[in-house]
Design a protein around this motif. Sequence first.
Motif, PDB file in Angstrom:
ATOM      1  N   GLU A 315       0.849  -1.197   0.000  1.00  0.00           N
ATOM      2  CA  GLU A 315       0.000   0.000   0.000  1.00  0.00           C
ATOM      3  C   GLU A 315       0.882   1.244   0.000  1.00  0.00           C
ATOM      4  O   GLU A 315       1.720   1.432   0.884  1.00  0.00           O
ATOM      5  N   LEU A 316       0.683   2.087  -0.998  1.00  0.00           N
ATOM      6  CA  LEU A 316       1.495   3.281  -1.208  1.00  0.00           C
ATOM      7  C   LEU A 316       0.624   4.520  -1.053  1.00  0.00           C
ATOM      8  O   LEU A 316      -0.376   4.676  -1.766  1.00  0.00           O
ATOM      9  N   ARG A 317       1.002   5.401  -0.108  1.00  0.00           N
ATOM     10  CA  ARG A 317       0.254   6.642   0.107  1.00  0.00           C
ATOM     11  C   ARG A 317       1.190   7.819  -0.147  1.00  0.00           C
ATOM     12  O   ARG A 317       2.282   7.880   0.396  1.00  0.00           O
ATOM     13  N   ILE A 318       0.749   8.759  -0.991  1.00  0.00           N
ATOM     14  CA  ILE A 318       1.611   9.846  -1.454  1.00  0.00           C
ATOM     15  C   ILE A 318       2.072  10.727  -0.295  1.00  0.00           C
ATOM     16  O   ILE A 318       1.295  11.043   0.608  1.00  0.00           O
ATOM     17  N   ILE A 324      -0.474  14.686  -6.002  1.00  0.00           N
ATOM     18  CA  ILE A 324      -1.687  13.864  -6.036  1.00  0.00           C
ATOM     19  C   ILE A 324      -2.177  13.719  -7.477  1.00  0.00           C
ATOM     20  O   ILE A 324      -2.174  14.674  -8.249  1.00  0.00           O
ATOM     21  N   SER A 349      -6.344   5.425  -6.192  1.00  0.00           N
ATOM     22  CA  SER A 349      -7.181   6.597  -5.953  1.00  0.00           C
ATOM     23  C   SER A 349      -6.270   7.810  -6.059  1.00  0.00           C
ATOM     24  O   SER A 349      -5.101   7.683  -6.427  1.00  0.00           O
ATOM     25  N   ALA A 351      -4.647   9.682  -3.900  1.00  0.00           N
ATOM     26  CA  ALA A 351      -3.451   9.736  -3.061  1.00  0.00           C
ATOM     27  C   ALA A 351      -2.937   8.359  -2.654  1.00  0.00           C
ATOM     28  O   ALA A 351      -1.974   8.253  -1.902  1.00  0.00           O
ATOM     29  N   HIS A 352      -3.566   7.306  -3.160  1.00  0.00           N
ATOM     30  CA  HIS A 352      -3.263   5.974  -2.666  1.00  0.00           C
ATOM     31  C   HIS A 352      -3.209   4.969  -3.817  1.00  0.00           C
ATOM     32  O   HIS A 352      -4.032   5.009  -4.729  1.00  0.00           O
ATOM     33  N   ALA A 354      -2.648   0.684  -4.388  1.00  0.00           N
ATOM     34  CA  ALA A 354      -2.464  -0.660  -3.840  1.00  0.00           C
ATOM     35  C   ALA A 354      -1.925  -1.568  -4.947  1.00  0.00           C
ATOM     36  O   ALA A 354      -2.470  -1.582  -6.054  1.00  0.00           O
ATOM     37  N   PHE A 375       6.464   7.720  -1.438  1.00  0.00           N
ATOM     38  CA  PHE A 375       5.296   7.187  -0.744  1.00  0.00           C
ATOM     39  C   PHE A 375       5.595   6.800   0.698  1.00  0.00           C
ATOM     40  O   PHE A 375       6.724   6.430   1.054  1.00  0.00           O
ATOM     41  N   LYS A 376       4.568   6.843   1.505  1.00  0.00           N
ATOM     42  CA  LYS A 376       4.554   6.119   2.767  1.00  0.00           C
ATOM     43  C   LYS A 376       4.111   4.698   2.426  1.00  0.00           C
ATOM     44  O   LYS A 376       3.114   4.499   1.744  1.00  0.00           O
ATOM     45  N   LYS A 378       3.221   0.591   3.356  1.00  0.00           N
ATOM     46  CA  LYS A 378       2.864  -0.513   4.244  1.00  0.00           C
ATOM     47  C   LYS A 378       2.739  -1.774   3.385  1.00  0.00           C
ATOM     48  O   LYS A 378       2.386  -1.689   2.202  1.00  0.00           O
TER      49      LYS A 378
END
Length: 427
Positions: A315-318, A324, A349, A351-352, A354, A375-376, A378
């Motif tokens: 899971e990658l979050r900007i 974005i 999406s 900002a995210h 998967a 990215f952050k 997880k």
Amino acid sequence: MIQPLVYKFGGASIKDANAIKNIGALVKKRWTTGLVMVVSAAGDTTDRLEHLIDLALKQQSFDKELIQLLDYHEDICRGLFHPGHGVFARVDNQFAQLRRTLENLSLKADGDFFYDQVIGFGELISTRIIQEYLCELGCACLWQDARELVRTDSQTKMAKVDWALTMQYCRRALFPKLEKFPVVTQGFIGTDLLGNTTTLGREGSDFTAAIMGVSLGASSVTIWKDVAGILNGDPDIFPEAVKFEYLDFEEAAEMTYYGAKVIHPKTIKPLAKHGIPLYVKSFLNPDAAGTVIGSFGQAPRIPITIFKSKLTLIELRILDLSMIGGFHFELIYEVAKKMNWRIQLVQASAAHIAVLIDDMPSTEEQLARPFREVFKVKSKSGLKMITVKNPTVAERSHYRQVAEKLYLEQNGPELIQWVYEESSPEA
């Protein structure tokens, strides 16, 4: 010029002497010049060789396991040949070569390279036994080392085929032989330009059959399995699963990509490109129709349910909100190519993102490192995916309830996928 025919036999079809006798009867009934038989390692030999490799790399004794594997193959031979038959010396010679390879310290500096040099012995040994037995039955045929035919790059464990060279070597080596005799060769293995043994990935013998079929312009390729053909679900889970009489290349390719285990995923594409039909038939009931895969266009829209295990979700979050919507797919696929990941699903999406991949022997840090600047990250391993093609209302309702611990859902008119905890029930 003769138009070849390709048969592929997996490990289950030659697991013991009685199984090989069954294959002998099957082949004898269909005996013809131009026949190319691609054969896997017998039974669980590949798994046992992987254990030997592990012991050798750890500098532990493997004598007991090696002797047990030799006994297994000699027991097969005792059920097929008289005691003084030359096959026993040939099998002993292959095991002597295997021992020398396992003991070769210079090969062990690179564990994956060492793996490729050892693991193909299963196919080399089984094809010697099959070829000798067919000759005993009066079906004269020739043994062919696949490493003289299938040319690849030097990537370990998952080599890429050099199609131009492979076609050239196959035609030059096999056409003169096939005019007079059928040929027995190995699945799974090839060789690079340096002469080193390479492998095409686990269960790669199906792919070898496709390589032979395309290279030789075969009339068809037949994969002989312990199932009646291709079903729309795993019969162990769905006792009422329906067999396809015929299946379009595209539908079959999607099934294998999403995890259906009947055919190796790389098998379909080259056959589809060259219009060579693929038959999936039962060696237990060889006269039954099986399933034929070809260019049929729009086939009946039967629901198909596929389970795939051992998956990892990244899971990658900007980090920078000014970026974005860029999605950065190029970065993701560059990393996947470099790390040899097999991507199963990507969902985005603003900002995210998967990314679902086949489980890799990697730590969370190794998975996250390539993305940390953007990215952050997880990750979660040990996940399972249900894929339903051509879903009805019943499938949509049932599997959504089954996937209790849901991580990801992808929903479209022709395909639904749920990613969930491995421990969730299947049905």
